[in-house]
Design a protein around this motif. Structure first.
Motif, PDB file in Angstrom:
ATOM      1  N   THR A  35       1.972   1.796  -6.335  1.00 36.35           N
ATOM      2  CA  THR A  35       3.135   1.128  -5.738  1.00 36.35           C
ATOM      3  C   THR A  35       4.147   0.968  -6.872  1.00 36.35           C
ATOM      4  N   ASP A  36       4.186  -0.188  -7.510  1.00 33.46           N
ATOM      5  CA  ASP A  36       5.020  -0.351  -8.710  1.00 33.46           C
ATOM      6  C   ASP A  36       4.294   0.182  -9.942  1.00 33.46           C
TER       7      ASP A  36
ATOM      8  N   ASN B 207       5.307   4.359  -1.686  1.00 29.33           N
ATOM      9  CA  ASN B 207       3.931   4.150  -2.162  1.00 29.33           C
ATOM     10  C   ASN B 207       3.268   5.516  -2.284  1.00 29.33           C
TER      11      ASN B 207
END
Length: 189
Positions: A138-139, A180
């Motif tokens: 994700t991040d 994502n």
């Protein structure tokens, strides 16, 4: 004296044959990687995460060795283009039918264990689907060894449905952000 062993043996063998997964192999002509396949219900699935290198895909932690064990992670826009000819990214409805088949056979609580890999996770891999805990991005890269996440091809307003196997034993669907990065399992057309 009558013997009834033969009918019992035949019935036992018939029951065993029904529970053995129907497996095969498929070689991707684009990069010559070979994938295991398995028939679940009436559908043939790749029994490994896709590992086709393309823009919008990455190995966990950007380490090539992890792709060999877990396959690549893909953004949604890459996932919908990643499957080879003759295969496709499963629609949300196809994942729903897959889940129903597994849960109808094993029960909701046991479905999670039945799908998980024997050698890379603590599962029984009863169906030969061999889900590995490839994590997600994700991040940053998250949950390697803990969870598995797959894209469906069903999108809405630029985002899409993802399917997740994660503790405490859940096989669930969520509406996920398309940037994502999740694993891809291809389904034969």
């Amino acid at each position: 004296m009558k013997y009834t062993y033969l009918p019992i043996l035949v019935c036992s063998l018939a029951s065993f044959a029904i529970s053995v997964p129907i497996t095969g192999n498929f070689t991707d002509s684009r990069d010559h990687q070979t994938y295991k396949t398995v028939k679940i219900g009436s559908k043939t699935w790749m029994a490994q995460n896709l590992n086709y290198k393309m823009p919008g895909s990455a190995c966990y932690d950007n380490e090539e060795e992890k792709c060999k064990n877990y396959g690549r992670l893909y953004t949604f826009s890459s996932a919908v283009k990643a499957c080879p000819a003759g295969w496709h990214l499963p629609e949300d409805e196809e994942w729903t039918m897959f889940k129903k088949f597994i849960e109808d056979s094993d029960g909701k609580e046991d479905a999670w264990v039945s799908l998980k890999s024997r050698d890379k996770w603590d599962g029984s891999d009863r169906y030969g689907f061999d889900v590995v805990p490839a994590g997600k991005a994700t991040d940053g890269f998250l949950e390697l060894g803990v969870s598995a996440h797959f894209w469906s091809a069903t999108e809405e307003d630029g985002d899409a449905f993802g399917w997740h196997l994660a503790p405490p034993g859940d096989f669930s669907r969520d509406f996920d952000i398309s940037t994502n990065m999740y694993s891809v399992r291809c389904l034969r057309n």
